[in-house]
Design a protein around this motif. Structure first.
Motif, PDB file in Angstrom:
ATOM      1  N   ALA A   1      32.799  27.401  26.029  1.00 59.62           N
ATOM      2  CA  ALA A   1      31.547  26.770  25.569  1.00 59.62           C
ATOM      3  C   ALA A   1      30.745  28.156  25.070  1.00 59.62           C
ATOM      4  N   VAL A   2      31.048  29.440  25.139  1.00 58.84           N
ATOM      5  CA  VAL A   2      30.541  30.500  24.578  1.00 58.84           C
ATOM      6  C   VAL A   2      31.210  30.857  23.276  1.00 58.84           C
TER       7      VAL A   2
ATOM      8  N   ASP B   1      28.048  23.478  28.635  1.00 59.93           N
ATOM      9  CA  ASP B   1      28.313  24.517  29.641  1.00 59.93           C
ATOM     10  C   ASP B   1      27.081  24.983  30.258  1.00 59.93           C
TER      11      ASP B   1
ATOM     12  N   LEU C   1      36.067  40.295  27.504  1.00 58.55           N
ATOM     13  CA  LEU C   1      35.038  39.575  28.594  1.00 58.55           C
ATOM     14  C   LEU C   1      35.802  38.421  28.748  1.00 58.55           C
ATOM     15  N   ARG C   2      35.768  37.773  29.980  1.00 58.45           N
ATOM     16  CA  ARG C   2      36.576  36.362  30.257  1.00 58.45           C
ATOM     17  C   ARG C   2      35.349  35.396  30.340  1.00 58.45           C
ATOM     18  N   VAL C   3      35.187  34.636  29.290  1.00 57.55           N
ATOM     19  CA  VAL C   3      34.227  33.706  29.265  1.00 57.55           C
ATOM     20  C   VAL C   3      34.622  32.269  29.213  1.00 57.55           C
ATOM     21  N   ASN C   4      33.693  31.374  29.414  1.00 56.99           N
ATOM     22  CA  ASN C   4      33.919  29.999  29.183  1.00 56.99           C
ATOM     23  C   ASN C   4      34.080  29.461  27.734  1.00 56.99           C
TER      24      ASN C   4
ATOM     25  N   VAL D   1      33.690  20.867  34.550  1.00 57.54           N
ATOM     26  CA  VAL D   1      32.282  21.655  34.956  1.00 57.54           C
ATOM     27  C   VAL D   1      32.089  22.990  35.111  1.00 57.54           C
ATOM     28  N   LEU D   2      33.369  23.612  35.908  1.00 64.98           N
ATOM     29  CA  LEU D   2      33.366  24.888  36.052  1.00 64.98           C
ATOM     30  C   LEU D   2      34.206  25.983  35.284  1.00 64.98           C
ATOM     31  N   HIS D   3      35.079  25.333  34.639  1.00 65.54           N
ATOM     32  CA  HIS D   3      35.986  26.142  33.712  1.00 65.54           C
ATOM     33  C   HIS D   3      36.390  27.258  34.387  1.00 65.54           C
ATOM     34  N   GLU D   4      37.125  27.025  35.574  1.00 67.97           N
ATOM     35  CA  GLU D   4      37.682  28.190  36.253  1.00 67.97           C
ATOM     36  C   GLU D   4      38.999  28.374  35.873  1.00 67.97           C
TER      37      GLU D   4
ATOM     38  N   PHE E   1      36.951  36.966  25.239  1.00 63.02           N
ATOM     39  CA  PHE E   1      36.082  37.376  24.094  1.00 63.02           C
ATOM     40  C   PHE E   1      35.725  38.833  24.152  1.00 63.02           C
TER      41      PHE E   1
ATOM     42  N   LYS F   1      39.304  29.917  31.353  1.00 63.87           N
ATOM     43  CA  LYS F   1      38.787  31.233  30.635  1.00 63.87           C
ATOM     44  C   LYS F   1      39.325  31.619  29.279  1.00 63.87           C
TER      45      LYS F   1
END
Lengths: 180, 284
Positions: free
Chosen positions: B62-63, B161, B57-60, B45-48, B54, B51
């Motif tokens: 799903a991006v 996400d 940038l630190r993204v989940n 859920v949170l993807h903590e 990208f 990461k």
């Protein structure tokens, strides 16, 4: 107190939402230009083509119906015209026949009149020639009577000659009055 | 029942009982968790902890999934545009029929639900529907990716996400709002704002539906005994169903609300005031 915009529950991240949005905008533009628009244009073109075909077919059908109605009308009027012409021809033929009949009757009358006239002429001619012959016979008989010894014999001879010569024309000469 | 049939029946029952007993005895040691389920689900859920880097940038994950799906779809669309569409014929072949069906379905959805204004809506529904459907099916491939921490992670569906689902829900709401403004001006804004819960409901419906599939799959995979045969049903059939159902639900709702807010107002005929007829002279 400062509100931390990034500290949203469920790890909601505005930056990532914008990244997703950017991604979707790129996808939307690409799909619209590369797929949606050309396919839709083709479908509309095909639709227009078939609508045009249908329209042409409808127009042709209507024209055919009109032509059929027109020909049926013409056929009906042609029948009527033929009937009229036939009646006129019959009438003309009857007139012509009547005319010929009248002419034939007139010709027959003329021939008959001519024949009658000719017969009368011949009759007159015969009577005249008979009279001339009778006169000649009378004169010759008279001469003979004079020359014969007896008058009785001479008269008998005269009667015999007259009966021989004038047998057939006797009835006619009796009906007509002698033109002296 | 004949004697032979009775013997066959008893034999089958005995085999089933023996199989069940063997299953119970043999699988006793298999029901052990391979990891902490709470951590797994929280991570889903949170993807903590997963990461991905990208462009700094630190993204989940799903991006990344979203961009990969977009890339796949754009390459496919470009190939179709270059090699297939020029060869379209008036009597379509199977692939052409599929493309026309997809475009025609979303265009028809827009026209049926919003007869007054549907040009942009059709294109939006097509893009959104394609993204949701293909994005959800994308998780079946299971592309591995390197996290920022150096671990390996399987790319999930982009809309599993919360950020992706919020983007889709809110964007759909903005599209509905724009339709209302373009058609009815302030009246359209009012109509759209009346449905203020729509972006939240659309976002979380999408997120919840896709996340539930992910969680069920995670739960199933966390037990060794459930990792045989069952994932075929859970992983594949549920994903396909999710893809189709969520595509239909979001596009249908967007088209429905768009049509509602862009509908021209029905003006009520003004009541003409009746002139008062001078009352008759009262004889009194």
């Amino acid at each position: 107190m400062q509100w931390d915009i990034a500290a949203v529950p469920l790890n909601i991240d505005w930056q990532q939402i914008l990244l997703h949005l950017l991604n979707f905008v790129i996808l939307f533009a690409g799909l619209y230009l590369l797929l949606y628009k050309p396919v839709k244009a083709f479908m509309q073109k095909r639709k227009a083509h078939y609508e045009e075909m249908e329209k042409t077919a409808t127009e042709k059908n209507a024209a055919a119906d009109r032509a059929k109605t027109e020909y049926e009308g013409k056929l009906a009027s042609a029948d009527h015209e033929i009937e009229e012409k036939r009646a006129a021809a019959k009438k003309e033929l009857d007139g012509y026949e009547q005319m010929r009949k009248n002419a034939a009757e007139e010709e027959a009358d003329a021939i008959l009149a001519e024949a009658r006239k000719k017969a009368a002429e011949e009759k007159r001619h015969a009577i005249r020639s008979a009279r001339r012959e009778i006169s000649a016979l009378v004169s010759s008989a008279t001469e003979k009577l004079v020359l014969k010894e007896t008058a009785h014999e001479a008269y008998d001879q005269f009667l015999n000659v007259v009966e021989k010569k004038d047998g057939p024309d006797q009835e006619q000469s009796e009906n007509e009055e002698p033109k002296t | 029942m004949t004697k032979k049939r009775t013997l066959v029946f008893l034999f089958i029952v005995a085999v089933i009982i023996a199989a069940l007993v063997a299953g119970i005895v043999l699988t006793d040691g298999l029901y052990e968790k391979t990891g902490n389920v709470n951590e797994t689900m929280q991570d889903a859920v949170l993807h903590e902890g997963d990461k991905i880097n990208f462009f700094g940038l630190r993204v989940n994950p799903a991006v990344i999934s979203g961009f990969v799906v977009t890339g796949i779809l754009l390459v496919f669309a470009a190939a179709v545009r270059l090699f297939v569409i020029p060869k379209f014929t008036y009597v379509p072949n199977k692939f052409q029929l599929l493309l026309e069906q997809a475009v025609g379905m979303f265009e028809g959805l827009a026209k049926n639900n919003s007869p007054h204004r549907n040009g942009f809506l059709g294109a939006y529904l097509f893009a959104a529907g394609t993204y949701i459907c293909v994005g959800t099916l994308f998780e079946l491939i299971g592309i591995p990716w390197m996290t920022a921490a150096g671990a390996s992670v399987t790319l999930p569906a982009p809309l599993a996400d919360i950020n992706g689902a919020i983007m889709m829900g809110c964007l759909s709401y903005i599209v509905i709002l724009s339709g209302g403004i373009l058609s009815n001006g302030l009246r359209g804004v009012g109509r759209t704002l009346k449905e203020f819960s729509l972006p939240i409901s659309m976002s979380f419906r999408l997120f919840g539906a896709l996340l539930s599939g992910l969680l069920v799959t995670e739960l199933v995979y966390s037990y060794l005994a459930l990792s045989f045969v069952l994932p075929v049903i859970v992983g594949v059939l549920f994903t396909i169903l999710h893809a189709l159902i969520q595509t239909y639900v979001l596009t249908m709702l967007t088209a429905l609300f768009y049509g509602e807010v862009s509908e021209p107002p029905v003006l009520k005929p003004k009541k003409q005031k009746q002139k008062k007829v001078p009352s008759e002279v009262n004889p009194k």
